[in-house]
Design a protein around this motif. Sequence first.
Motif, PDB file in Angstrom:
ATOM      1  N   PRO A 113       0.819  -1.212   0.000  1.00  0.00           N
ATOM      2  CA  PRO A 113       0.000   0.000   0.000  1.00  0.00           C
ATOM      3  C   PRO A 113       0.856   1.268   0.000  1.00  0.00           C
ATOM      4  O   PRO A 113       1.947   1.301   0.596  1.00  0.00           O
ATOM      5  CB  PRO A 113      -0.810  -0.133   1.299  1.00  0.00           C
ATOM      6  N   GLU A 114       0.372   2.297  -0.654  1.00  0.00           N
ATOM      7  CA  GLU A 114       1.129   3.536  -0.815  1.00  0.00           C
ATOM      8  C   GLU A 114       1.494   4.162   0.534  1.00  0.00           C
ATOM      9  O   GLU A 114       2.564   4.769   0.675  1.00  0.00           O
ATOM     10  CB  GLU A 114       0.332   4.530  -1.653  1.00  0.00           C
ATOM     11  N   ARG A 115       0.620   4.023   1.525  1.00  0.00           N
ATOM     12  CA  ARG A 115       0.941   4.573   2.846  1.00  0.00           C
ATOM     13  C   ARG A 115       2.207   3.937   3.400  1.00  0.00           C
ATOM     14  O   ARG A 115       3.043   4.628   4.013  1.00  0.00           O
ATOM     15  CB  ARG A 115      -0.228   4.346   3.804  1.00  0.00           C
ATOM     16  N   ASN A 116       2.386   2.641   3.196  1.00  0.00           N
ATOM     17  CA  ASN A 116       3.606   1.962   3.649  1.00  0.00           C
ATOM     18  C   ASN A 116       4.830   2.525   2.935  1.00  0.00           C
ATOM     19  O   ASN A 116       5.848   2.831   3.558  1.00  0.00           O
ATOM     20  CB  ASN A 116       3.511   0.461   3.398  1.00  0.00           C
ATOM     21  N   LEU A 117       4.746   2.640   1.614  1.00  0.00           N
ATOM     22  CA  LEU A 117       5.897   3.113   0.839  1.00  0.00           C
ATOM     23  C   LEU A 117       6.278   4.541   1.222  1.00  0.00           C
ATOM     24  O   LEU A 117       7.464   4.861   1.377  1.00  0.00           O
ATOM     25  CB  LEU A 117       5.587   3.027  -0.654  1.00  0.00           C
ATOM     26  N   LYS A 118       5.277   5.402   1.388  1.00  0.00           N
ATOM     27  CA  LYS A 118       5.547   6.795   1.753  1.00  0.00           C
ATOM     28  C   LYS A 118       6.261   6.880   3.091  1.00  0.00           C
ATOM     29  O   LYS A 118       7.281   7.582   3.228  1.00  0.00           O
ATOM     30  CB  LYS A 118       4.235   7.579   1.807  1.00  0.00           C
ATOM     31  N   MET A 119       5.756   6.165   4.083  1.00  0.00           N
ATOM     32  CA  MET A 119       6.352   6.236   5.411  1.00  0.00           C
ATOM     33  C   MET A 119       7.702   5.516   5.464  1.00  0.00           C
ATOM     34  O   MET A 119       8.610   5.945   6.191  1.00  0.00           O
ATOM     35  CB  MET A 119       5.396   5.646   6.440  1.00  0.00           C
TER      36      MET A 119
END
Length: 269
Positions: free
Chosen positions: A27-33
Amino acid sequence: MKANNIVIYTDMDGTVLSDWDRGPYIPERNLKMLRDFRAKGGLFSVASGRDALSILKYFPEGIISAPLVCSNGALVYDADRMEAVHEVPLPESYAQEAVEYCRIHKNVSIVTCDADGMYHVNVDERRIDADGRLRNGISCEKFLSGRYLKICFILNDAAYMEQMIKDSADFASSGLVTTCGSGPIFLEAISAGVSKAEGIKTALKYAEAQNRVLVCIGDYYNDCEMLANAHIAACPEQSPQDLKDICKFICCNNNEGAVGDLIQKLYDM
């Protein structure tokens, strides 16, 4: 907490990845963080039942920064050098008993792995694709003569798990291995003394990162020892209650970015 004092180890399926019916993907939230965490000096890696290559294909360059722990701890893998730094093969006698069991019980199949990949074992010419992945096949002869790291029994029906656990405990060589469920139809066997927790200890020593705060997140029973040995333990909200009971943080569902949620919670401490 400051990122440059932390090392995070995450499980793959059901934790850093979305559900299989959605991809799976990170998920994009994982990659961003994770990008932010790495930029601030945090170390990040994976402890999984998977092989190294099937882990690395999901992550952009620069995210993985500590040795991978693969095959539930039987393999520690340097992703920069693309080589194994520690291996504990499965006992030959247990492998033989597993093959004989599957020859009799047609509702059970075997997947195995080494440092280079994951393979289904062709027992009576049966092929499996139980979770949507078509794997390379190897003969029983090759499996029994090679150095493979684990067995994953795959059941046709989750209702058979209780019987599978009982039957495998009755193998003559059962004392040489540790078994643990990694999903409703998956029962994994690795050499006794091997675990994600022990693999992480080996990985941190290799990376000279033993002095960092160890944060682990996982969603299923094969993650229990890893979580119990972490300084800070976390799990996604869909995890069994047994895991939630030993975790400091209950993060959001894996589909919503549980690892990203964990990193934010660490920043907020």
